[in-house]
Design a protein around this motif. Sequence first.
Motif, PDB file in Angstrom:
ATOM      1  N   GLU A 117       0.839  -1.196   0.000  1.00  0.00           N
ATOM      2  CA  GLU A 117       0.000   0.000   0.000  1.00  0.00           C
ATOM      3  C   GLU A 117       0.874   1.246   0.000  1.00  0.00           C
ATOM      4  OE1 GLU A 117      -3.385  -0.063  -0.381  1.00  0.00           O
ATOM      5  OE2 GLU A 117      -2.873  -2.149  -0.753  1.00  0.00           O
ATOM      6  N   ILE A 118       0.412   2.281  -0.662  1.00  0.00           N
ATOM      7  CA  ILE A 118       1.211   3.489  -0.830  1.00  0.00           C
ATOM      8  C   ILE A 118       1.187   4.329   0.447  1.00  0.00           C
ATOM      9  CG2 ILE A 118       1.424   5.643  -2.123  1.00  0.00           C
ATOM     10  CD1 ILE A 118       0.440   4.140  -4.573  1.00  0.00           C
ATOM     11  N   ILE A 119       2.362   4.641   0.947  1.00  0.00           N
ATOM     12  CA  ILE A 119       2.518   5.417   2.173  1.00  0.00           C
ATOM     13  C   ILE A 119       2.881   6.862   1.868  1.00  0.00           C
ATOM     14  CG2 ILE A 119       3.921   5.702   4.251  1.00  0.00           C
ATOM     15  CD1 ILE A 119       2.012   3.411   4.510  1.00  0.00           C
ATOM     16  N   GLU A 120       3.893   7.054   1.046  1.00  0.00           N
ATOM     17  CA  GLU A 120       4.382   8.399   0.748  1.00  0.00           C
ATOM     18  C   GLU A 120       3.552   9.046  -0.367  1.00  0.00           C
ATOM     19  OE1 GLU A 120       6.613   9.787   2.585  1.00  0.00           O
ATOM     20  OE2 GLU A 120       7.093   7.978   3.715  1.00  0.00           O
ATOM     21  N   ASN A 121       3.556  10.354  -0.364  1.00  0.00           N
ATOM     22  CA  ASN A 121       2.841  11.130  -1.375  1.00  0.00           C
ATOM     23  C   ASN A 121       3.350  10.776  -2.779  1.00  0.00           C
ATOM     24  OD1 ASN A 121       1.748  13.097  -3.048  1.00  0.00           O
ATOM     25  ND2 ASN A 121       2.115  14.773  -1.629  1.00  0.00           N
ATOM     26  N   PRO A 122       2.503  10.213  -3.657  1.00  0.00           N
ATOM     27  CA  PRO A 122       2.951   9.822  -4.993  1.00  0.00           C
ATOM     28  C   PRO A 122       2.741  10.909  -6.044  1.00  0.00           C
ATOM     29  CG  PRO A 122       0.753   8.989  -4.652  1.00  0.00           C
ATOM     30  CD  PRO A 122       1.120   9.774  -3.393  1.00  0.00           C
ATOM     31  N   THR A 123       2.370  12.127  -5.627  1.00  0.00           N
ATOM     32  CA  THR A 123       2.019  13.193  -6.558  1.00  0.00           C
ATOM     33  C   THR A 123       3.053  14.318  -6.547  1.00  0.00           C
ATOM     34  OG1 THR A 123       0.778  14.716  -5.105  1.00  0.00           O
ATOM     35  CG2 THR A 123      -0.357  12.718  -5.818  1.00  0.00           C
ATOM     36  N   VAL A 124       2.855  15.289  -7.423  1.00  0.00           N
ATOM     37  CA  VAL A 124       3.723  16.467  -7.459  1.00  0.00           C
ATOM     38  C   VAL A 124       3.159  17.594  -6.587  1.00  0.00           C
ATOM     39  CG1 VAL A 124       4.591  15.925  -9.763  1.00  0.00           C
ATOM     40  CG2 VAL A 124       2.557  17.371  -9.530  1.00  0.00           C
ATOM     41  N   ILE A 125       2.056  17.342  -5.903  1.00  0.00           N
ATOM     42  CA  ILE A 125       1.405  18.342  -5.055  1.00  0.00           C
ATOM     43  C   ILE A 125       1.779  18.087  -3.592  1.00  0.00           C
ATOM     44  CG2 ILE A 125      -0.779  19.422  -4.421  1.00  0.00           C
ATOM     45  CD1 ILE A 125      -0.143  19.608  -7.395  1.00  0.00           C
ATOM     46  N   PRO A 126       2.208  19.098  -2.841  1.00  0.00           N
ATOM     47  CA  PRO A 126       2.526  18.895  -1.428  1.00  0.00           C
ATOM     48  C   PRO A 126       1.351  18.288  -0.662  1.00  0.00           C
ATOM     49  CG  PRO A 126       3.275  21.051  -2.152  1.00  0.00           C
ATOM     50  CD  PRO A 126       2.463  20.494  -3.265  1.00  0.00           C
ATOM     51  N   THR A 127       1.657  17.413   0.271  1.00  0.00           N
ATOM     52  CA  THR A 127       0.611  16.740   1.050  1.00  0.00           C
ATOM     53  C   THR A 127      -0.304  17.743   1.742  1.00  0.00           C
ATOM     54  OG1 THR A 127       2.035  14.822   1.417  1.00  0.00           O
ATOM     55  CG2 THR A 127       0.183  15.107   2.931  1.00  0.00           C
ATOM     56  N   ALA A 128       0.268  18.770   2.320  1.00  0.00           N
ATOM     57  CA  ALA A 128      -0.541  19.764   3.038  1.00  0.00           C
ATOM     58  C   ALA A 128      -1.542  20.443   2.113  1.00  0.00           C
ATOM     59  CB  ALA A 128       0.367  20.814   3.683  1.00  0.00           C
ATOM     60  N   LEU A 129      -1.164  20.647   0.859  1.00  0.00           N
ATOM     61  CA  LEU A 129      -2.076  21.264  -0.099  1.00  0.00           C
ATOM     62  C   LEU A 129      -3.153  20.272  -0.526  1.00  0.00           C
ATOM     63  CD1 LEU A 129      -2.879  23.669  -1.786  1.00  0.00           C
ATOM     64  CD2 LEU A 129      -1.096  23.068  -3.451  1.00  0.00           C
ATOM     65  N   MET A 130      -2.784  19.025  -0.716  1.00  0.00           N
ATOM     66  CA  MET A 130      -3.780  18.002  -1.058  1.00  0.00           C
ATOM     67  C   MET A 130      -4.811  17.856   0.061  1.00  0.00           C
ATOM     68  SD  MET A 130      -3.381  16.540  -4.066  1.00  0.00           S
ATOM     69  CE  MET A 130      -4.041  14.872  -3.962  1.00  0.00           C
ATOM     70  N   ARG A 131      -4.364  18.010   1.299  1.00  0.00           N
ATOM     71  CA  ARG A 131      -5.269  17.856   2.439  1.00  0.00           C
ATOM     72  C   ARG A 131      -6.256  19.017   2.574  1.00  0.00           C
ATOM     73  NH1 ARG A 131      -4.531  15.004   6.876  1.00  0.00           N
ATOM     74  NH2 ARG A 131      -4.507  16.834   8.236  1.00  0.00           N
ATOM     75  N   ARG A 132      -6.089  20.046   1.789  1.00  0.00           N
ATOM     76  CA  ARG A 132      -7.010  21.177   1.809  1.00  0.00           C
ATOM     77  C   ARG A 132      -8.234  20.941   0.918  1.00  0.00           C
ATOM     78  NH1 ARG A 132      -3.007  23.274   4.449  1.00  0.00           N
ATOM     79  NH2 ARG A 132      -3.102  25.370   5.319  1.00  0.00           N
ATOM     80  N   PHE A 133      -8.297  19.773   0.287  1.00  0.00           N
ATOM     81  CA  PHE A 133      -9.439  19.391  -0.541  1.00  0.00           C
ATOM     82  C   PHE A 133     -10.061  18.108  -0.005  1.00  0.00           C
ATOM     83  CE2 PHE A 133      -6.679  21.877  -3.228  1.00  0.00           C
ATOM     84  CZ  PHE A 133      -7.530  22.632  -4.017  1.00  0.00           C
TER      85      PHE A 133
END
Length: 339
Positions: free
Chosen positions: A141-157
């Motif tokens: 299962e994926i643990i680390e952020n696999p995207t180019v978007i910072p985790t904190a920014l992704m968590r704002r959606f």
Amino acid sequence: MTNDIIPVILWCVPRSVSTATERAFMGKEGCRCWHEPLGDPFYFSSKRQSLRYSEEECKASGNWDKDIVDVMQTLLDPEANNVGTDKKGPVKYVFVKDMAQYIIPRQTLEKIHKGQGSQCYRTDGETCGTSRCTGVDSEGEIIENPTVIPTALMRRFKHTFLVRTPTKAVPSYYKCCQDKMAGFEFFDGAEAGFEELRILYKWISNPRSTFNTDKEDGPGAVSFPGKAQKQPLPPPLIDASVLLANPASTIKHICDQTGIPFDPAMLSWDAKPQAEFAKWGAYHQGAENSTGFKCEDDGAAKTNGEEAKIAKLPQEVRNTIERNMEPYEWLVKRQTTFA
């Protein structure tokens, strides 16, 4: 106006009834819809992941200097959300419809599609040795952020997902290419997007992933607009066949899970051109001409007819359908169940 909006992203694959879903939210009072804003930097910026368009075309597009993180932040900006809308009052909800592959690093895309003869990605040679591709736990299962978007920014959606069987989505995309509906004509199976959608869903739905365990926004996150959202876990994952068969309960479920009030009026709309869709030419013509969700006939005769049509498709298209069935079936096994 404050930043107290509810921002929702619907992640999907091409030709998955996602634009019709977007239309349901376009008529919602107080809701601002953004149509594939991340596609601009993905296809046209100087740091683009896709090579579908030439450098000259990208520079002439007006999106050459767009940064994908900046675009994500714009989606949270109260002023940007109120510009160019016909809403009677301030925007309370933001609904973004976009593709998961748009936020996956190019190295990962090249690794996924290596050996497929993709014209959009350089898939020859060694690719991807980064933690973005290898940040998995012992169970895969994926643990680390696999995207180019910072985790904190992704968590704002708040994140929701929509998928459709490749037997319908891929031929539909192939026909759009044939008809030059988006201005291009070559079909690239690497753009189907199913594995990328699975990667994103794995990260967001995993309780042990950084998306769900990084409770503090982290260094630098204070500059991001908005605030961290309470994400439903697992996030809503809808199959298009369920949506088309049960549009009222499905749209209501998405609304209930994300905090956008449901209104039965969201299930129908006027058939007319939408300025938001213009950048992709006639690609969304079906959604523009629609007035609501149309149930698919999955009877034996219909199914047999579709199988016969698939058998006549070029080998490249049939190969694309076949290799995307596994990630599709993986996702469907985890689809949301609701009354």
